[in-house]
Write an enzyme that holds these catalytic residues in place. Structure first.
Site, PDB file in Angstrom:
ATOM      1  N   ASP A  64       0.812  -1.276   0.040  1.00  0.00           N
ATOM      2  CA  ASP A  64      -0.280   0.066  -0.119  1.00  0.00           C
ATOM      3  C   ASP A  64       0.804   1.308  -0.061  1.00  0.00           C
ATOM      4  O   ASP A  64       2.141   1.182   0.179  1.00  0.00           O
ATOM      5  CB  ASP A  64      -1.088  -0.155   1.014  1.00  0.00           C
ATOM      6  CG  ASP A  64      -0.378   0.050   2.636  1.00  0.00           C
ATOM      7  OD1 ASP A  64       0.794  -0.208   2.740  1.00  0.00           O
ATOM      8  OD2 ASP A  64      -1.053   0.397   3.468  1.00  0.00           O
ATOM      9  N   TYR A  66       3.143   4.624   1.010  1.00  0.00           N
ATOM     10  CA  TYR A  66       3.699   5.205   1.827  1.00  0.00           C
ATOM     11  C   TYR A  66       2.580   6.232   2.684  1.00  0.00           C
ATOM     12  O   TYR A  66       1.576   7.063   1.866  1.00  0.00           O
ATOM     13  CB  TYR A  66       4.616   6.295   1.530  1.00  0.00           C
ATOM     14  CG  TYR A  66       5.847   5.704   1.007  1.00  0.00           C
ATOM     15  CD1 TYR A  66       6.606   4.722   1.707  1.00  0.00           C
ATOM     16  CD2 TYR A  66       6.181   5.758  -0.513  1.00  0.00           C
ATOM     17  CE1 TYR A  66       7.781   3.782   0.961  1.00  0.00           C
ATOM     18  CE2 TYR A  66       7.533   5.179  -0.741  1.00  0.00           C
ATOM     19  CZ  TYR A  66       8.101   4.183  -0.280  1.00  0.00           C
ATOM     20  OH  TYR A  66       9.236   3.526  -0.618  1.00  0.00           O
ATOM     21  N   PHE A  77       6.907   2.173  -4.174  1.00  0.00           N
ATOM     22  CA  PHE A  77       8.281   2.366  -3.669  1.00  0.00           C
ATOM     23  C   PHE A  77       8.642   3.948  -4.021  1.00  0.00           C
ATOM     24  O   PHE A  77       9.835   4.140  -3.623  1.00  0.00           O
ATOM     25  CB  PHE A  77       9.049   1.370  -4.343  1.00  0.00           C
ATOM     26  CG  PHE A  77       8.930  -0.008  -3.928  1.00  0.00           C
ATOM     27  CD1 PHE A  77       9.236  -0.277  -2.502  1.00  0.00           C
ATOM     28  CD2 PHE A  77       8.444  -0.923  -4.832  1.00  0.00           C
ATOM     29  CE1 PHE A  77       9.073  -1.540  -2.183  1.00  0.00           C
ATOM     30  CE2 PHE A  77       8.209  -2.249  -4.186  1.00  0.00           C
ATOM     31  CZ  PHE A  77       8.624  -2.414  -3.016  1.00  0.00           C
ATOM     32  N   HIS A 186      11.420  -9.195   0.192  1.00  0.00           N
ATOM     33  CA  HIS A 186      11.218  -7.790   0.114  1.00  0.00           C
ATOM     34  C   HIS A 186      12.529  -6.834   0.593  1.00  0.00           C
ATOM     35  O   HIS A 186      13.085  -7.305   1.575  1.00  0.00           O
ATOM     36  CB  HIS A 186       9.984  -7.399   1.207  1.00  0.00           C
ATOM     37  CG  HIS A 186       9.424  -6.109   0.903  1.00  0.00           C
ATOM     38  ND1 HIS A 186       9.812  -4.934   1.387  1.00  0.00           N
ATOM     39  CD2 HIS A 186       8.370  -5.733   0.318  1.00  0.00           C
ATOM     40  CE1 HIS A 186       9.375  -3.974   0.924  1.00  0.00           C
ATOM     41  NE2 HIS A 186       8.230  -4.387   0.226  1.00  0.00           N
TER      42      HIS A 186
END
Length: 224
Positions: A64, A66, A77, A186
């Site tokens: 989701d 930031y 990202f 991740h």
């Protein structure tokens, strides 16, 4: 809420008439009216508007947006140029440096990637301020799953980069033998040392694109 207006619109159109999307739309309108929500409403579909369907060569799947002020702008990202680079993106840049020798830039603005055919797709497209995952389960996942299925049906080579368990769960929707799936932990500081570092996704992506007669991605983000 900004609309999708490019070649994504036609294949996604069936979603807009489904009950889950009508409920999602009402919920999101109310959330923006009553809470601070990120990204700004005009930026919700930036991943789609910056990377038209016919141009998609690479898909990076995030979770989701930031949730701190000024960060999210609709690409997973990525943050706006004047915002501190988040820890996961710091690690992405480290791997990019080790993989391709790219210099580490002074910003986290990844629009350059999106404009080259890298779809930067979060599975959830909005979030309440300072409440990670607060819009999980309200319908965005159905919409972005539909997006992934549309991509899987594209009859051309596409690279899917799946970082972390939530992204890797999307693999079950990918069945096209023309596509390349790259999986790794991740890039979060909590997991990057478990195999994200050294996974070389950027060089592997470019090698695959070149093998299929496509222009590789220029991954270097310039300083601002």
């Amino acid at each position: 809420m900004a609309a999708i207006s490019n070649d994504w619109l036609e294949p996604l159109k069936p979603e807009f008439s489904k009950e889950y999307y009508k409920d999602l739309y009402r919920k999101i309108v109310e959330e923006y009216r009553t809470h601070v929500i990120f990204p700004p409403s005009d930026d919700i579909f930036n991943a789609y508007s910056l990377t038209p369907l016919h141009e998609v060569k690479v898909v990076i799947i995030g979770q989701d947006p930031y949730h701190n002020v000024g960060q999210a702008h609709g690409l997973c990202f990525s943050v706006k140029p004047d915002v501190d680079i988040p820890p996961s993106l710091v690690n992405i840049y480290k791997e990019l440096h080790d993989d391709l020798g790219c210099t580490i830039p002074n910003n986290g603005y990844l629009v350059k990637w999106a404009k080259q055919g890298v779809l930067m797709l979060n599975t959830v497209l909005t979030v309440r301020a300072h409440q990670a995952n607060s819009h999980r389960g309200i319908g965005w996942e159905e919409f972005t799953d539909a997006t992934i299925r549309i991509l899987d049906r594209q009859d051309r080579p596409i690279v899917f980069i799946l970082w972390g368990t939530p992204a890797q769960k999307k693999k079950q929707m990918l069945h096209n033998s023309k596509h390349l799936i790259l999986e790794a932990p991740h890039p979060s500081p909590l997991s990057a040392y478990r195999g994200f570092f050294g996974s070389r996704p950027f060089s592997k992506t470019n090698a695959f694109l070149e093998e299929n007669g496509l222009t590789p991605i220029d991954w270097q983000i310039e300083n601002v």
